[in-house]
Design an enzyme around this catalytic site. Structure first.
Site, short mmCIF file in Angstrom:
data_model
loop_
_atom_site.label_atom_id
_atom_site.label_comp_id
_atom_site.label_asym_id
_atom_site.label_seq_id
_atom_site.Cartn_x
_atom_site.Cartn_y
_atom_site.Cartn_z
N CYS A 117 35.55 12.00 -66.00
CA CYS A 117 35.28 10.69 -66.61
C CYS A 117 33.77 10.62 -66.84
CB CYS A 117 35.84 9.54 -65.79
SG CYS A 117 35.73 9.66 -64.01
N SER A 118 33.09 9.70 -66.20
CA SER A 118 31.63 9.66 -66.36
C SER A 118 30.99 9.10 -65.11
CB SER A 118 31.24 8.81 -67.57
OG SER A 118 31.84 9.31 -68.73
N CYS A 119 31.48 9.53 -63.93
CA CYS A 119 30.95 9.02 -62.67
C CYS A 119 29.44 9.22 -62.62
CB CYS A 119 31.59 9.75 -61.49
SG CYS A 119 33.36 9.45 -61.39
#
Lengths: 212, 101, 103
Positions: A117-119
């Site tokens: 995702c884009s943690c």
């Protein structure tokens, strides 16, 4: 101060919108209004969350780095317990998300990505930049990190190992870069100014200040 | 079968990293905040949100906060907090108001 | 360790392998490490299981979460970088199995 040097006023999120380009603009507003009408959340809670995120920026990370460069005890704490180090500087990183700081050394350069995702350590650094969320970065940073860093103007020597950290689960990572040479005698604030947002992700390193 | 979101190593599908930054619109801040408030109040979890995002059929065509908005909507409907009909109706009303305004 | 963990099966230094299996649902183990060997470098602690949380479950019992280090040259054919380059992924215990030590 925002990162390109000037303030952006954001409108009141419940004011009539202007230039909203996505069909999802109306949909998320509809959801928020209906949730508020049903008492599931309040506009004030939403406003407070927006303020919370607006107040966060990579400058928090720069302060952590500058303190770690000047205080060995703080550096040890930052590497052992990032939340505790944040708390010492008055940065609220409490919450369920955990943080780990990884240290750049002459032997190892660290690069952070989230492929699934884009943690990102948002509670400390604020919202991630667009490139961090892009499919190109997410797909390529793990398989060709050196080529990706080269696109950012960063060439890592062959005798320095590159460690890529894919924050796939419950931990968010940030990089403690190396203190550049030629910075002896600089104050903590001056040192913090050398640390850009990308330094905290690993796509840049702090540069020696230009001679005036 | 690799999920659409599972991008690590799929370099042949993507070119150079675009380093330009767009200015956040108000609805994007709203999508961000609504999600965090719903999580904080225990109405959903980060992993439900991730699962909802991964399940979006238009994942690749959507922007980051479009995915957040769509996932939030799907989850509040799934959990029975709102109905799809009332969201559709309210969104259409908002669109009409903005167009006439 | 940043959170307390329940009895952890692996220790730092252990050689591990990520099973190469398909699993429906919400999985936080990236595809590119499946079937690959790595080494545990740390135990991050016990965390609720995301595969349960993603569907409204409580995520219990918590799963030990490990930092696992892979050699880039083990992950990608023709990796363009020195052999010392590494990749670190956080992996829940049920996505790890013991690997036979290479001599």
């Amino acid at each position: 101060m925002s990162e390109n040097g000037h303030e952006h006023e954001h409108g009141h999120p419940h004011a009539e919108p202007k230039h909203e380009t996505s069909p999802w603009a109306a949909r998320i507003r509809a959801v928020e209004e209906l949730l508020a009408e049903k008492g599931i959340l309040t506009h004030e809670e939403v406003e407070a969350q927006i303020e919370y995120m607006e107040a966060r920026s990579y400058e928090n990370g720069a302060r952590l780095v500058a303190r770690a460069w000047t205080d060995p005890g703080f550096k040890e704490l930052l590497l052992r317990d990032t939340k505790a180090a944040c708390s010492q500087l008055g940065i609220d990183a409490s919450g369920t998300v955990e943080f780990v700081t990884v240290e750049n050394t002459p032997a190892t350069h660290n690069l952070i990505v989230c492929t699934l995702c884009s943690c990102y350590p948002r509670a400390i650094l604020g919202r991630p930049p667009d490139w961090y969320k892009s499919p190109a970065y997410r797909s390529r940073a793990v398989v060709e990190p050196r080529a990706v860093m080269r696109e950012f103007g960063l060439e890592i020597p062959e005798d320095t190992s590159v460690s890529v950290h894919d924050s796939s689960a419950d931990v968010r990572y940030l990089v403690l870069p190396m203190r550049p040479p030629g910075t002896e005698g600089m104050t903590e604030d001056e040192l913090a100014d050398l640390v850009t947002r990308d330094c905290l992700v690993g796509t840049a390193v702090p540069r020696e200040p230009a001679r005036v | 079968m690799t999920g659409i979101h599972d991008m690590g190593g799929r370099r042949e599908e993507f070119g150079p990293v675009d380093k330009s930054q767009h200015e956040l619109e108000d609805w994007e801040r709203l999508a961000d905040a609504v999600n965090y408030v719903l999580n904080a109040k225990g109405h959903k979890t980060t992993d439900e949100m991730r699962r909802a995002i991964e399940s979006l059929r238009e994942y690749r065509e959507m922007s980051y906060y479009e995915r957040w908005a769509a996932a939030a909507e799907a989850l509040v409907v799934e959990k029975g907090l709102l109905t799809q009909e009332e969201i559709d109706e309210r969104a259409a009303a908002l669109e009409r108001r903005w167009e006439s305004g | 360790m940043i959170r307390p963990a329940t009895a952890a099966r692996f220790r730092p230094g252990d050689a591990v392998r990520v099973p190469n299996v398909e699993k429906k649902g919400h999985v936080r183990t990236p595809e590119y490490v499946k079937g690959k060997r790595g080494r545990v470098t740390g135990i991050l602690g016990g965390f609720p299981d995301p595969e349960s949380l993603a569907y409204g479950g409580a995520g219990l019992p918590e799963k030990p979460l490990y930092r696992v280090c892979f050699r880039q040259t083990d992950l990608w054919e023709g990796y363009a970088g020195p052999p010392g380059d590494t990749l670190h992924v956080d992996i829940y215990e049920h996505w790890l199995e013991p690997a036979i030590e290479e001599s």
